[in-house]
Design an enzyme around this catalytic site. Structure first.
Site, PDB file in Angstrom:
ATOM      1  N   PHE A   7       0.844  -1.195   0.000  1.00 18.93           N
ATOM      2  CA  PHE A   7       0.000   0.000   0.000  1.00 18.93           C
ATOM      3  C   PHE A   7       0.878   1.242   0.000  1.00 18.93           C
ATOM      4  CE2 PHE A   7      -2.499  -3.461   1.497  1.00 18.93           C
ATOM      5  CZ  PHE A   7      -3.738  -3.247   0.921  1.00 18.93           C
ATOM      6  N   CYS A   8       0.649   2.100  -0.994  1.00 18.04           N
ATOM      7  CA  CYS A   8       1.457   3.307  -1.134  1.00 18.04           C
ATOM      8  C   CYS A   8       0.536   4.503  -1.339  1.00 18.04           C
ATOM      9  CB  CYS A   8       2.465   3.156  -2.266  1.00 18.04           C
ATOM     10  SG  CYS A   8       1.703   2.873  -3.860  1.00 18.04           S
ATOM     11  N   ALA A   9       1.120   5.618  -1.716  1.00 20.70           N
ATOM     12  CA  ALA A   9       0.340   6.853  -1.825  1.00 20.70           C
ATOM     13  C   ALA A   9      -0.750   6.770  -2.886  1.00 20.70           C
ATOM     14  CB  ALA A   9       1.263   8.039  -2.100  1.00 20.70           C
ATOM     15  N   TYR A  37      -1.641  -1.336  -4.095  1.00 20.38           N
ATOM     16  CA  TYR A  37      -2.893  -0.592  -3.968  1.00 20.38           C
ATOM     17  C   TYR A  37      -2.604   0.769  -3.344  1.00 20.38           C
ATOM     18  CZ  TYR A  37      -4.632  -5.440  -3.952  1.00 20.38           C
ATOM     19  OH  TYR A  37      -4.867  -6.764  -4.251  1.00 20.38           O
ATOM     20  N   GLN A  39      -3.062   3.342  -0.369  1.00 14.85           N
ATOM     21  CA  GLN A  39      -3.265   3.161   1.074  1.00 14.85           C
ATOM     22  C   GLN A  39      -4.717   3.449   1.442  1.00 14.85           C
ATOM     23  OE1 GLN A  39      -4.021   5.345   3.761  1.00 14.85           O
ATOM     24  NE2 GLN A  39      -3.836   3.628   5.201  1.00 14.85           N
TER      25      GLN A  39
END
Length: 103
Positions: A7-9, A37, A39
């Site tokens: 999960f990233c920005a 995906y 976050q």
């Protein structure tokens, strides 16, 4: 089959890391489904994952993200900046697998 979510920005900056993790999993003979995906979508996916990993750029959401993951018994951690920056799929995969071992 191990299901790992990164999960990233925005959900796409981890694409190359995901590919490197898939290569590392294949080299280990490990069946793994690894996806990236945003976050903001963690609550939508956490229950379906074996492990959730946060990109360093969203580490500030760890408390909120941990609460989401704890509710569905999904271990979570922040990917170390060095491993993320180097796109080190093997180290990040090992991090995910170590969370499974502890869980």
């Amino acid at each position: 089959m191990v299901k790992i979510g990164l999960f990233c920005a925005a959900g796409f900056s981890t694409g190359m890391l995901v590919n490197n993790m898939k290569i590392a999993a294949a080299e280990k003979g490990l069946e793994a489904e690894i996806e990236a995906y945003s976050q903001a979508k963690l609550a939508d996916y956490a229950a379906d994952l074996d492990v959730a990993l946060l990109g360093p750029q969203v580490a500030y959401t760890l408390d909120k993200s941990t609460a989401i993951c704890d509710s569905c018994h999904t271990p979570i951690a922040v990917i170390p900046m060095a491993d993320y920056g180097m796109l080190d799929g093997e180290k990040v995969l090992n991090l995910a697998l170590s969370l499974l071992d502890k869980h």
